[in-house]
Design an enzyme around this catalytic site. Structure first.
Site, PDB file in Angstrom:
ATOM      1  N   LEU A   4       0.877  -1.083  -0.015  1.00 43.07           N
ATOM      2  CA  LEU A   4       0.034  -0.049  -0.101  1.00 43.07           C
ATOM      3  C   LEU A   4       0.739   1.386  -0.008  1.00 43.07           C
ATOM      4  CD1 LEU A   4      -2.733  -0.818   2.529  1.00 43.07           C
ATOM      5  CD2 LEU A   4      -2.802  -1.353   0.130  1.00 43.07           C
ATOM      6  N   HIS A   8      -3.400   3.973  -2.453  1.00 40.12           N
ATOM      7  CA  HIS A   8      -4.392   3.281  -2.012  1.00 40.12           C
ATOM      8  C   HIS A   8      -5.023   3.585  -0.777  1.00 40.12           C
ATOM      9  CE1 HIS A   8      -1.247   0.325  -3.895  1.00 40.12           C
ATOM     10  NE2 HIS A   8      -2.459  -0.171  -4.563  1.00 40.12           N
ATOM     11  N   GLY A 136      -8.545   3.449  -8.554  1.00 40.23           N
ATOM     12  CA  GLY A 136      -7.926   4.539  -8.892  1.00 40.23           C
ATOM     13  C   GLY A 136      -7.879   4.871 -10.266  1.00 40.23           C
ATOM     14  N   SER A 180       2.798   0.697  -6.788  1.00 41.59           N
ATOM     15  CA  SER A 180       3.599  -0.317  -5.885  1.00 41.59           C
ATOM     16  C   SER A 180       5.153  -0.904  -6.797  1.00 41.59           C
ATOM     17  CB  SER A 180       2.745  -1.515  -5.598  1.00 41.59           C
ATOM     18  OG  SER A 180       1.491  -1.280  -4.768  1.00 41.59           O
TER      19      SER A 180
END
Length: 255
Positions: A4, A8, A136, A180
């Site tokens: 995360l 996020h 997102g 990420s």
């Protein structure tokens, strides 16, 4: 899928603001990785993820404080009871494919990716049955595809109107979208990665100024081409995949 970051967490806070209860799912989904992709090396940071989620709070009416209600952490055998292979040809069981919307843009280079995404999100929606779901804007094709899936399959929870797309969180200095996979970048690679945002902005600025689609794309491509040349002299490998303008409803490349 975990690992995360602030992007996020912005989804979590949006849910906390708009809902009494918020469930966060974390699952690294094998079905959306092709055999040559990074399933085994994808960042997994569950202890840190749980710490970050526990720290998320928003104030609600009457002085109440909302925090995530649950974190759903299923195992692979639970989500794929028939087993799962990254090789589509050898897979068994039930899978979901949004025909006509999975082969464009990112789907051109990752032809099985959205099949894996649609399948796992269907499973998660069936289990959690959320009133609202949040995705997102960074992964805009994915978010729009999932909204179409909910419409086409008549999902009651969430229905298509309750699949929300939340603006991208970006690095405050150079505008690179938080991801990420940014953890994979070396210092040198990270120093040129902001060309993604610069190219998008060049196309956007041109469009707002009244330039044609081709002119906007040319402006973006010129920035990328120059950065590729500079990166190559520094020993950095940088390659353009595609730059397109696509219709948000049909996903077709705008002519």
């Amino acid at each position: 899928m975990g690992a995360l970051h602030a992007g996020h967490l912005s989804l979590v806070r949006r849910s906390l603001t708009e809902n009494d209860l918020t469930v966060v799912s974390i699952f690294v989904n094998p079905a959306q990785f092709a055999p040559h992709e990074d399933l085994n090396t994808y960042p997994r940071t569950l202890p840190q993820d749980l710490e970050q989620l526990a720290a998320q709070q928003v104030s609600a009416a009457a002085g109440d404080v909302r925090m995530p209600s649950a974190v759903f952490l299923p195992g692979v055998s639970e989500m794929y009871p028939s087993g799962i292979s990254q090789d589509v040809a050898s897979q068994k069981g039930t899978f979901v494919e949004v025909k006509g919307y999975s082969h464009q843009m990112e789907g051109a280079s990752r032809p099985t990716f959205f099949r894996g995404v649609a399948t796992i999100v269907t499973k998660l929606f069936n289990i959690v049955q959320p009133t609202n779901a949040y995705f997102g804007q960074k992964d805009i094709q994915q978010a729009l595809l999932l909204r179409k899936m909910c419409r086409d399959l008549l999902f009651p929870y969430p229905d298509a109107g309750h699949v929300h797309i939340v603006p991208t969180e970006r690095d405050p200095v150079d505008g690179l979208a938080l991801s990420s996979r940014n953890a994979y970048l070396s210092f040198e690679e990270r120093s040129v990665a902001d060309i993604l945002y610069k190219a998008l902005r060049a196309a956007e600025i041109g469009w707002v100024a009244g330039l044609t689609k081709d002119q906007c794309i040319s402006a973006a491509e010129a920035l990328v081409t120059e950065t590729v040349k500079t990166a190559t002299t520094r020993g950095i490998s940088l390659r353009l995949d595609y730059i397109q303008m696509n219709d948000p409803e049909t996903f077709r490349n705008i002519g």
